[in-house]
Design an enzyme around this catalytic site. Structure first.
Site, mmCIF file in Angstrom:
data_model
loop_
_atom_site.group_PDB
_atom_site.id
_atom_site.type_symbol
_atom_site.label_atom_id
_atom_site.label_comp_id
_atom_site.label_asym_id
_atom_site.label_seq_id
_atom_site.Cartn_x
_atom_site.Cartn_y
_atom_site.Cartn_z
ATOM 1 N N SER A 1 -29.815 95.692 48.205
ATOM 2 C CA SER A 1 -30.568 95.409 49.429
ATOM 3 C C SER A 1 -29.558 95.221 50.551
ATOM 4 O O SER A 1 -29.402 94.152 51.124
ATOM 5 C CB SER A 1 -31.446 94.172 49.247
ATOM 6 N N HIS B 1 -34.150 93.972 43.340
ATOM 7 C CA HIS B 1 -33.340 93.613 42.173
ATOM 8 C C HIS B 1 -34.163 93.568 40.892
ATOM 9 O O HIS B 1 -33.625 93.311 39.820
ATOM 10 C CB HIS B 1 -32.671 92.246 42.378
ATOM 11 N N GLU C 1 -35.058 86.461 45.724
ATOM 12 C CA GLU C 1 -34.325 85.481 44.925
ATOM 13 C C GLU C 1 -34.942 84.092 45.023
ATOM 14 O O GLU C 1 -35.039 83.535 46.118
ATOM 15 C CB GLU C 1 -32.856 85.413 45.391
ATOM 16 N N GLU D 1 -29.663 90.208 38.880
ATOM 17 C CA GLU D 1 -28.789 89.041 39.028
ATOM 18 C C GLU D 1 -29.015 88.013 37.928
ATOM 19 O O GLU D 1 -28.628 86.853 38.047
ATOM 20 C CB GLU D 1 -28.965 88.435 40.425
ATOM 21 N N ASP E 1 -33.751 83.591 48.782
ATOM 22 C CA ASP E 1 -33.332 84.701 49.637
ATOM 23 C C ASP E 1 -34.534 85.628 49.737
ATOM 24 O O ASP E 1 -34.916 86.274 48.763
ATOM 25 C CB ASP E 1 -32.131 85.434 49.033
ATOM 26 N N GLU F 1 -32.719 82.162 53.055
ATOM 27 C CA GLU F 1 -31.861 83.255 53.529
ATOM 28 C C GLU F 1 -32.711 84.442 53.976
ATOM 29 O O GLU F 1 -33.733 84.742 53.340
ATOM 30 C CB GLU F 1 -30.933 83.652 52.378
ATOM 31 N N ASP G 1 -27.751 86.768 56.190
ATOM 32 C CA ASP G 1 -27.029 87.722 55.330
ATOM 33 C C ASP G 1 -27.066 89.099 56.009
ATOM 34 O O ASP G 1 -26.148 89.456 56.748
ATOM 35 C CB ASP G 1 -27.674 87.743 53.936
ATOM 36 N N LYS H 1 -20.039 87.810 52.254
ATOM 37 C CA LYS H 1 -19.850 88.853 51.243
ATOM 38 C C LYS H 1 -18.655 89.695 51.652
ATOM 39 O O LYS H 1 -18.690 90.366 52.690
ATOM 40 C CB LYS H 1 -21.090 89.742 51.180
ATOM 41 N N HIS I 1 -21.873 86.728 45.785
ATOM 42 C CA HIS I 1 -21.674 87.954 44.994
ATOM 43 C C HIS I 1 -22.536 89.071 45.596
ATOM 44 O O HIS I 1 -23.211 88.864 46.609
ATOM 45 C CB HIS I 1 -22.109 87.697 43.553
ATOM 46 N N LYS J 1 -23.467 81.496 45.890
ATOM 47 C CA LYS J 1 -24.558 82.047 45.073
ATOM 48 C C LYS J 1 -23.997 83.212 44.291
ATOM 49 O O LYS J 1 -23.359 84.106 44.834
ATOM 50 C CB LYS J 1 -25.800 82.393 45.902
HETATM 51 P P1 PGA Z 1 -27.456 92.715 47.441
HETATM 52 O O1 PGA Z 1 -28.287 91.379 47.303
HETATM 53 O O2 PGA Z 1 -26.125 92.494 46.865
HETATM 54 O O3 PGA Z 1 -28.296 93.710 46.712
HETATM 55 O O4 PGA Z 1 -27.386 93.005 48.925
HETATM 56 C C1 PGA Z 1 -27.762 90.111 47.479
HETATM 57 C C2 PGA Z 1 -28.355 89.451 48.680
HETATM 58 O O5 PGA Z 1 -29.216 90.019 49.374
HETATM 59 O O6 PGA Z 1 -27.953 88.341 49.000
HETATM 60 ZN ZN ZN Z 2 -29.389 88.222 50.885
#
Ligand code: PGA
Ligand code: ZN
Length: 413
Positions: free
Chosen positions: A41, A156, A165, A205, A242, A287, A314, A339, A367, A390
């Site tokens: 995503s 996911h 999430e 995840e 999230d 998030e 994010d 990230k 991650h 996370k």
């Molecule tokens: P992604 O998801 O690594 O698929 O982007 C993690 C997130 O959205 O925090």
């Molecule tokens: Zn996110």
């Protein structure tokens, strides 16, 4: 310091998808290795992940070009004195010469940047977290409190729920006790789902992904699991989520579509729904409540609930200093999701974290949904003392690698 050897290879990540791993050997023999994660995503404003696009090779996902780009820099890099992380990272940014790192690929650049960090730490004979701590200006180091992603949805998990999430945060305990509580809640959750005749398969995840008729059902079942495990929601355990709402935002109609509930909501209606959840459940953190360019709702939501809970950007901010600056100016949220592969070098990652911290925001190390056994993020979280991480559920090896590394670090601090 000089790089004596630079070598990249293609390995695979947790989704049977190629990724790049880079080895750096310094002229004193010190060795460092880093493997690069990958999102599903992803935010549209992220740096470019270079893939070959040859449909006959790993369905277009191979990273041979990125590997060749790294290996092609060995001669030039090994002729240079590199005294700091910043010197290397600035050189890489200039060499690439694009805003999104699309020439060399952010995956290629990050591989060199992180492998160099590992090698430099080895050369200094310190753990990586200490090296990060030094270049981040020596804040107090501490173990991060994880947000454990015990139920997966969205991209996911084959859209088991609209929300991507469902996470729990365990407070007022040392790290190893937080991990224990998360495991006990996770195991009880599995039992409860089984008793209800629901699916106990897991998502990208590591969280369960049973599929519900409404997003709120997930909160209810998780509450049951927390109780059954003997913990108290709102006292020692709190919710986080999230939403990853860019994935279900219709930019043309400016609506948020909840597929599992068969509802299409205006942004204002969606904000009201989120606010009702915040009023009903003990949330600590949300998030990406709104889509990555729906700035106005981010701002109104933060004005409404930002004093009560953490609101994390994010896809909105993509670990990019320019987007973080805008987020601060617009009062769009009050925390940055960090990230490394969204931006592509360690230096730029730390700069985004510094900026966020100076604004009084929180930083949450993260991650990606596609991961490897690499544990770099555990060290960055500790070294920057950011306090939060996370990295999925306590399930699946690429997630437990990070949790278990934190157990080892806990013994050392
Ligand atoms: P992604 O998801 O690594 O698929 O982007 C993690 C997130 O959205 O925090
Ligand atoms: Zn996110």
């Amino acid at each position: 310091m000089k790089i004596a050897k630079l070598h990249a290879r293609q390995i695979i990540d947790s989704r049977a998808t190629p990724t790049i791993e880079v080895d750096v050997t310094l002229d004193d023999g010190s060795f460092g290795r880093a493997a690069i994660p990958s999102g599903a995503s992803t935010g549209t404003h992220e740096a470019l992940e270079l893939r070959d696009g040859d449909k006959s090779n790993f369905l277009g996902k191979s990273v041979n070009k990125a590997v060749a780009n790294v290996n092609g820099l060995e001669a030039e890099l090994s002729s240079m004195m590199l005294d700091t992380q910043e010197a290397l990272d600035s050189w890489l940014i200039q060499k690439d010469g694009t805003e999104t790192k699309s020439n060399l690929g952010a995956n290629a650049i990050l591989g060199i940047s992180l492998a160099f960090a590992h090698a430099t730490a080895a050369s200094k004979k310190v753990p990586l977290y200490e090296y990060v701590n030094e270049i981040f200006g020596k804040p107090e180091m501490k173990l991060p409190t994880p947000m454990f992603n015990i139920m997966n949805g969205g991209k996911h998990a084959n859209w088991a729920t609209d929300i991507q999430e469902f996470m729990v945060i365990i407070e007022n305990k040392p790290y190893h006790e937080q991990l224990r509580a998360a495991c006990e809640i996770f195991l009880n959750l599995g039992k409860i789902l089984e008793e209800k005749g629901l699916n106990v398969n897991i998502g990208n995840e590591g969280g369960y992904a049973p599929g519900f008729k409404s997003n709120e059902e997930a909160f209810e079942v998780i509450t049951e699991a927390i109780n059954k495990a003997g913990y108290k929601l709102g006292e020692d355990v709190f919710f986080a989520m999230d939403v990853a709402s860019s994935e279900f935002y219709n930019a043309e109609k400016q609506t948020y579509t909840l597929k599992t509930e068969g509802k299409e909501l205006t942004a204002d209606e969606w904000q009201k729904t989120l606010e009702s959840w915040v009023a009903k459940y003990p949330f600590r953190s949300i998030e990406d409540p709104f889509a990555e360019d729906d700035w106005s709702h981010w701002t109104t939501f933060t004005a409404e609930v930002g004093s009560k809970i953490q609101i994390v950007g994010d896809d909105l901010l993509v670990t990019n200093v320019k987007r973080v600056e805008k987020g601060i100016a617009e009062k769009a949220c009050n925390a940055l999701l960090v990230k490394v592969n969204q931006i592509g070098t360690l230096t730029e990652t730390l700069n985004a974290m510094k900026l966020s911290k100076e604004a009084g925001w929180n930083n949450v190390l993260s991650h990606r949904s596609g991961e490897t056994e690499d544990v770099t993020i555990s060290h960055i979280a500790v070294g920057t003392g950011c306090g939060q991480i996370k990295t999925g559920a306590p399930s699946r090896g690429e997630r437990t690698a990070k949790f278990n590394e934190l157990l080892r670090i806990e013994e050392q601090l």
